[in-house]
Write a protein that holds these residues in place. Structure first.
Motif, PDB file in Angstrom:
ATOM      1  N   LEU A 155      -9.895   4.943  -0.432  1.00  0.00           N
ATOM      2  CA  LEU A 155      -8.829   5.494  -1.275  1.00  0.00           C
ATOM      3  C   LEU A 155      -9.236   6.935  -1.527  1.00  0.00           C
ATOM      4  N   SER A 156      -8.399   7.871  -1.144  1.00  0.00           N
ATOM      5  CA  SER A 156      -8.806   9.264  -1.261  1.00  0.00           C
ATOM      6  C   SER A 156      -7.804  10.021  -2.117  1.00  0.00           C
ATOM      7  N   GLY A 157      -8.261  10.472  -3.292  1.00  0.00           N
ATOM      8  CA  GLY A 157      -7.373  11.135  -4.250  1.00  0.00           C
ATOM      9  C   GLY A 157      -7.591  12.625  -4.288  1.00  0.00           C
ATOM     10  N   GLU A 158      -7.049  13.236  -5.358  1.00  0.00           N
ATOM     11  CA  GLU A 158      -7.157  14.687  -5.523  1.00  0.00           C
ATOM     12  C   GLU A 158      -8.617  15.126  -5.597  1.00  0.00           C
ATOM     13  N   LYS A 159      -9.395  14.365  -6.382  1.00  0.00           N
ATOM     14  CA  LYS A 159     -10.747  14.802  -6.696  1.00  0.00           C
ATOM     15  C   LYS A 159     -11.807  13.775  -6.240  1.00  0.00           C
ATOM     16  N   THR A 160     -11.429  12.486  -6.329  1.00  0.00           N
ATOM     17  CA  THR A 160     -12.399  11.422  -6.100  1.00  0.00           C
ATOM     18  C   THR A 160     -11.954  10.516  -4.960  1.00  0.00           C
ATOM     19  N   ALA A 161     -12.933  10.046  -4.198  1.00  0.00           N
ATOM     20  CA  ALA A 161     -12.664   9.041  -3.164  1.00  0.00           C
ATOM     21  C   ALA A 161     -13.368   7.746  -3.557  1.00  0.00           C
ATOM     22  N   VAL A 162     -12.761   6.623  -3.179  1.00  0.00           N
ATOM     23  CA  VAL A 162     -13.317   5.307  -3.507  1.00  0.00           C
ATOM     24  C   VAL A 162     -13.443   4.513  -2.212  1.00  0.00           C
ATOM     25  N   PHE A 163     -14.653   4.067  -1.919  1.00  0.00           N
ATOM     26  CA  PHE A 163     -14.867   3.146  -0.799  1.00  0.00           C
ATOM     27  C   PHE A 163     -14.891   1.743  -1.383  1.00  0.00           C
ATOM     28  N   PHE A 164     -13.992   0.897  -0.879  1.00  0.00           N
ATOM     29  CA  PHE A 164     -13.843  -0.449  -1.416  1.00  0.00           C
ATOM     30  C   PHE A 164     -14.303  -1.439  -0.356  1.00  0.00           C
ATOM     31  N   ARG A 165     -15.004  -2.489  -0.792  1.00  0.00           N
ATOM     32  CA  ARG A 165     -15.324  -3.565   0.148  1.00  0.00           C
ATOM     33  C   ARG A 165     -15.457  -4.858  -0.623  1.00  0.00           C
ATOM     34  N   SER A 166     -15.144  -5.973   0.052  1.00  0.00           N
ATOM     35  CA  SER A 166     -15.113  -7.254  -0.642  1.00  0.00           C
ATOM     36  C   SER A 166     -15.248  -8.382   0.369  1.00  0.00           C
ATOM     37  N   ASP A 167     -15.726  -9.535  -0.109  1.00  0.00           N
ATOM     38  CA  ASP A 167     -15.777 -10.692   0.792  1.00  0.00           C
ATOM     39  C   ASP A 167     -14.615 -11.667   0.551  1.00  0.00           C
ATOM     40  N   PHE A 168     -13.581 -11.219  -0.172  1.00  0.00           N
ATOM     41  CA  PHE A 168     -12.346 -12.026  -0.224  1.00  0.00           C
ATOM     42  C   PHE A 168     -11.669 -11.924   1.145  1.00  0.00           C
ATOM     43  N   PRO A 169     -10.842 -12.928   1.509  1.00  0.00           N
ATOM     44  CA  PRO A 169     -10.270 -12.900   2.862  1.00  0.00           C
ATOM     45  C   PRO A 169      -9.070 -11.968   3.048  1.00  0.00           C
ATOM     46  N   ALA A 170      -8.507 -11.418   1.965  1.00  0.00           N
ATOM     47  CA  ALA A 170      -7.305 -10.593   2.121  1.00  0.00           C
ATOM     48  C   ALA A 170      -7.223  -9.580   0.985  1.00  0.00           C
ATOM     49  N   MET A 171      -6.268  -8.657   1.089  1.00  0.00           N
ATOM     50  CA  MET A 171      -6.062  -7.705  -0.007  1.00  0.00           C
ATOM     51  C   MET A 171      -4.575  -7.403  -0.146  1.00  0.00           C
ATOM     52  N   GLN A 172      -4.113  -7.399  -1.391  1.00  0.00           N
ATOM     53  CA  GLN A 172      -2.714  -7.100  -1.686  1.00  0.00           C
ATOM     54  C   GLN A 172      -2.624  -5.647  -2.108  1.00  0.00           C
ATOM     55  N   LEU A 173      -1.690  -4.920  -1.496  1.00  0.00           N
ATOM     56  CA  LEU A 173      -1.420  -3.541  -1.926  1.00  0.00           C
ATOM     57  C   LEU A 173      -0.136  -3.552  -2.744  1.00  0.00           C
ATOM     58  N   TYR A 174      -0.239  -3.182  -4.011  1.00  0.00           N
ATOM     59  CA  TYR A 174       0.935  -3.127  -4.890  1.00  0.00           C
ATOM     60  C   TYR A 174       1.000  -1.727  -5.486  1.00  0.00           C
ATOM     61  N   THR A 175       2.092  -1.016  -5.192  1.00  0.00           N
ATOM     62  CA  THR A 175       2.156   0.408  -5.539  1.00  0.00           C
ATOM     63  C   THR A 175       2.823   0.684  -6.888  1.00  0.00           C
ATOM     64  N   GLY A 176       2.879  -0.328  -7.733  1.00  0.00           N
ATOM     65  CA  GLY A 176       3.320  -0.081  -9.114  1.00  0.00           C
ATOM     66  C   GLY A 176       4.772   0.349  -9.222  1.00  0.00           C
ATOM     67  N   GLU A 177       5.653  -0.315  -8.476  1.00  0.00           N
ATOM     68  CA  GLU A 177       7.085   0.019  -8.563  1.00  0.00           C
ATOM     69  C   GLU A 177       7.623  -0.304  -9.957  1.00  0.00           C
ATOM     70  N   PHE A 178       7.108  -1.377 -10.553  1.00  0.00           N
ATOM     71  CA  PHE A 178       7.576  -1.791 -11.880  1.00  0.00           C
ATOM     72  C   PHE A 178       6.407  -1.757 -12.857  1.00  0.00           C
TER      73      PHE A 178
END
Ligand code: BGC
Length: 306
Positions: A229-252
């Motif tokens: 995840l790469s933002g204006e100032k900070t980047a985040v490297f994410f990792r996990s041993d869950f089998p999937a990931m949901q991307l929810y962009t906060g529409e509501f």
């Protein structure tokens, strides 16, 4: 350094290690603040009301089953169970009295880590088994790790998540994302998955690019879940041993926030997996230990090597 303070009548547990500062409240074991090098990385409510209402499950621990189960129906070890349905005829995020509603208690702490625990009684929201759950938060100078552990006294399903909303740009559409997923799950009108498909251009995040538009979909990683995840100032490297990931962009999002002000990348089991043979099973057998993690490493955006 570990500290306990008050957050509008709830306990607030804080850790500070070098550039990383984390605060979590006892209600829903929700992250009320996550700062790196002085910058707040998450959306947050100013007081307890939003967390008490469970609005958008903001930064909370979600379960017993994060995401949707069609018809709220599960078959566990040959027996049918009808779960509470809290979104039309389906269940979302574990039901009305899910883990996000619990007042978690402190069960261990050190200078870099603390553990919060709660018990979900047999039959809660329709799930079999008394389930004892612990979530540990650990920080280093440049990371946060969330570890989920649980044990049930009867066969059950268990598939929690951490529903943290990152805000790395004023609009999440401008945050650049890389996901190591060549497959995703298209959804129907009830946001339930239709199957598993190869990503087309819209869903292909295998090269870093702006999020750009609304998503509320599950991605199936190629190997271990990982993302940048790469933002204006900070980047985040994410990792996990869950089998999937949901991307929810906060529409509501709740009225306190602009639409799409933050987005959640939820380490998960696939939506509706109890009813699907093409997804890893969320079965947790009696006495078996559930143990999974999600790790977030932070760095200044100019330091990311692509
Ligand atoms: C779901 C969305 C839902 C949101 C609720 C997300 O995990 O995928 O469909 O609206 O949670 O805050």
């Amino acid at each position: 350094m570990f500290e306990i303070s008050d957050f509008f009548g709830y306990e607030r547990y804080s850790l500070r290690c070098g550039k990383t500062e984390l605060s979590v409240i006892s209600l829903g074991a929700a992250i009320s603040s996550l700062r790196y090098d002085g910058q707040e990385l998450l959306l947050g409510f100013e007081d307890a009301e939003g967390y008490e209402k469970g609005w958008s499950y903001l930064n909370m621990i979600v379960g017993r089953y994060a995401n949707r189960i069609r018809g709220g129906r599960v078959n566990i070890s040959g027996r049918e169970y009808q779960l509470e349905c809290n979104e039309g005829r389906n269940q979302l995020h574990g039901g009305t009295e899910g883990l996000h509603k619990k007042r978690w208690t402190l069960s261990a702490h050190s200078d870099e880590s603390f553990t919060l625990s709660c018990t979900s009684p047999d039959g809660e929201c329709g799930y079999p088994g008394e389930l004892k759950v612990s979530v540990s938060y650990t920080v280093t100078d440049a990371s946060m790790t969330v570890r989920f552990q649980a044990v049930s006294d009867r066969d059950t399903v268990f598939a929690p998540t951490t529903h943290a909303y990152f805000r790395l740009n004023p609009s999440c559409f401008d945050t650049r994302l890389r996901l190591n997923a060549s497959r995703y799950m298209p959804t129907d009108g009830e946001n339930l998955p239709l199957g598993i498909c190869p990503v087309d251009e819209r869903f292909d995040f295998r090269s870093l690019r702006p999020i750009g538009e609304n998503y509320d979909h599950c991605f199936i990683p190629d190997g271990e879940c990982s993302a940048l995840l790469s933002g204006e100032k900070t980047a985040v490297f994410f990792r996990s041993d869950f089998p999937a990931m949901q991307l929810y962009t906060g529409e509501f999002l709740p009225p306190a926030f602009e639409k799409n002000a933050g987005f959640a990348l939820e380490p998960e089991f696939c939506p509706d997996s109890p009813n699907r043979s093409d997804c890893p099973s969320p079965l947790l057998k009696a006495g078996e230990r559930f143990d999974r993690f999600a790790e977030y490493r932070f760095c200044p955006v100019e330091e990311i090597l692509l």
